[in-house]
Write an enzyme that holds these catalytic residues in place. Sequence first.
Site, short mmCIF file in Angstrom:
data_model
loop_
_atom_site.label_atom_id
_atom_site.label_comp_id
_atom_site.label_asym_id
_atom_site.label_seq_id
_atom_site.Cartn_x
_atom_site.Cartn_y
_atom_site.Cartn_z
CE1 TYR A 174 -2.94 -34.65 -58.34
CE2 TYR A 174 -3.61 -36.98 -58.54
CZ TYR A 174 -2.66 -36.01 -58.42
OH TYR A 174 -1.23 -36.21 -58.68
CG ASN A 206 0.84 -39.90 -54.86
OD1 ASN A 206 0.15 -38.96 -54.05
ND2 ASN A 206 1.67 -39.86 -55.82
CD GLN A 251 -10.60 -54.78 -55.88
OE1 GLN A 251 -11.47 -54.42 -56.96
NE2 GLN A 251 -10.17 -54.07 -55.10
CG HIS A 261 -8.15 -51.43 -59.55
ND1 HIS A 261 -8.20 -50.81 -60.65
CD2 HIS A 261 -9.29 -52.30 -59.82
CE1 HIS A 261 -9.64 -50.50 -61.07
NE2 HIS A 261 -10.29 -51.43 -60.39
CD GLU A 282 -26.02 -21.25 -24.34
OE1 GLU A 282 -25.84 -20.23 -24.96
OE2 GLU A 282 -26.27 -22.37 -24.64
CG HIS A 338 -27.04 -14.35 -27.90
ND1 HIS A 338 -25.89 -13.63 -27.65
CD2 HIS A 338 -26.75 -15.21 -28.99
CE1 HIS A 338 -25.02 -14.15 -28.65
NE2 HIS A 338 -25.63 -15.25 -29.32
#
Lengths: 410, 410
Positions: free
Chosen positions: B114, B196, B241, B244, B396, B401
């Site tokens: 972008y 934005n 700064q 901007h 578990e 498993h």
Amino acid sequence: MNAAAFKANFKKEQETAGFEGYKGVMEIIERVRTEGDAALLSYTEQFDGQSPESFKVPKERLEESYDALSYEEKEAFETIRRRIEQYQLSIKYEDKAEGEFQYVYHPLEKVGVYIPGGTALYPSSVLMTVVPAIAAGVQEIHAVTPTFESTNITFAALYACGVENVYTAGGAQAIAALAYGTESIPKVDKIVGPGNYYVALAKRLLFGQVGIDMIAGPSEILIYVDDAVHIDAIVYDIFAQAEHDANARTFLLSEDPAVIDRIAERMDALIDQQSRSSIIHQSIAHNHYRIVDSRESLISLINDVAPEHVSIQHKDAEMIISNIKYAGAVFNGYYSPEAIGDYAAGPSHVLPTDGTGRFSHGLNINDFLTSHAVISIEKDTYGTIAPPAKIIAQREGLDAHHQSLDIRME
Amino acid sequence: MNAAAFKANFKKEQETAGFEGYKGVMEIIERVRTEGDAALLSYTEQFDGQSPESFKVPKERLEESYDALSYEEKEAFETIRRRIEQYQLSIKYEDKAEGEFQYVYHPLEKVGVYIPGGTALYPSSVLMTVVPAIAAGVQEIHAVTPTFESTNITFAALYACGVENVYTAGGAQAIAALAYGTESIPKVDKIVGPGNYYVALAKRLLFGQVGIDMIAGPSEILIYVDDAVHIDAIVYDIFAQAEHDANARTFLLSEDPAVIDRIAERMDALIDQQSRSSIIHQSIAHNHYRIVDSRESLISLINDVAPEHVSIQHKDAEMIISNIKYAGAVFNGYYSPEAIGDYAAGPSHVLPTDGTGRFSHGLNINDFLTSHAVISIEKDTYGTIAPPAKIIAQREGLDAHHQSLDIRME
């Protein structure tokens, strides 16, 4: 079948559809943000049917949970903990220094770990999230879990890892508490760990407010076998995937239709002996069995869909694996079934699902570090790079940038 | 003043407050997802007042834009491009292999970038997002930008970097297009680059559906100076700064009140000569000038707030910088003003703002790689780790498993 058709199959059950559920989760987050513990308690009563006296679990309950383990269980936790730690340290990023740059890594200060609770408890998820964080050097770990029994295996695993800050809270409300802080639960820098749909929504909505590891969906595996494979071993690999939950999916692929038939036969023979056979019955309805016509189409298919788990139990495994670009984790050969990765191999079992391995990776030690560059330009270098920088600053109309550069040329 | 008070100052203007704007952005995303180009066109008409014949910019317009540059401008782009590339390659992750593990990195296949448009154009943002992606080896880069002039400096910069896929679309609708794909714009794996407020919301809502770099907010800098500093240089750093945008913030710190006074005086004297003085006047209203009483409080303050930019122009810079754990980027010394980082130093100027440096880092080459582990357990190792794994699987209640592990012990 071609990769595009397979990919359509792969994605269709998971495709994000609209924003259902967001509104409710936003409301939860907002109430926890503004009302703190009071909101957290109210949601814990509403969703978990529990009214904990305090969210923080007393240290004694963690210790009692651990003490209730057998000697073998304690040893198992410790063996696995050390193994995870050793692996994670082996892939840790190190600071780099090159000319006028340093690139430095530091452990995060405060991390929140979500440990699912409810009907089933998964101590392995504790190990697979907490151990990489500790290995990274995270100072404070705050674990939240909707686990309300006074002692339990989750607490035992947390104690085994050395985590002292444990809170009985779950769902979107626990995520919001970690993101903003409440009277009981401190605001953390990053939240990791798997959770249900509402946990996933809360993590998405809070991404950027707090660090978020990933948005996890139902588990999936792609298994590729040749005709020499141990049929029953593959059947158990498929059942192991299927028993996770009703949405788990297996993609079994081979060049040999006969192998797939033999596996399917043995699945039929063994399925009803499984302790979680009803879940397995539900989830194998989402399985896909495919014949691949060429090595190229296999590889393009794997790279297109980036399965969470790829298990290659095939004589040409090395060649195939060297061409895999996108996957959650790749399991190479007979002695690397996915189940060993779930518990003890070393890499975290918290892995990207639903194609997200194309842009994200399994949780690891480096997700608990952050980094920045230190820029130390010398006068001579400055003299060569400030002039082009000034030209671009001028084109952007940023005159103070231009002057900040210019004044140092004098 | 203590770190907590400073931190409160630092965060208060930026604190996420509620979910205003989300509903509208969700609607935009949903329409683009379901209606594709038709929705994209309708939003481009509504928000940008433009009706592009096609979203994709013809290659000739990119080339013409580049050809319109002066020789010096072309050279400036190329010098900077090479410098960024060289730096980024120096910090690129490399595959690791340790025992039975490989950890491998691959470039992302398709990336969306972008590029903000509107009233001001920032070719530097093109370089700072696109060059790291190309250096990483990304195959396809798709840039979206709400820039509708038939030729312009953004197109020139994209051409200079070799980007061929450029689309005139912006806002949340462009992010949605990249996330889901439309007839004109392909679905990508990850979206990067600043935008934005609506772009930020769309990125947050789509996190996990697509890879997202970070949620960027208004820019900020912390400058620490001693009494030997070049006063006017600091004044221009502050103006750079401030120019901007109206929400930019500077935190000027020193142990010496006299320096801060001298800087303030020169700011008053120079401000009205600045070409962007009206923006500067607005944003310096958010500035903070502080005396720090100790080196410890300075460091704790920096680490607590993790400023996007930290500029240390002080005789003890090395010592201070070695203690900084959290920051977007650190600028060391007189010849490393923040403005050189904006254009030409090497690290991307796309950096975490608003305290998010505590858990995230500036965009770099590694954000365009993804990674996974390859697990190749040998029989002997298996024999040592399967038993503890089985113990946990049993706890578990995941019996398949257990059986998947057990059958391989035979």
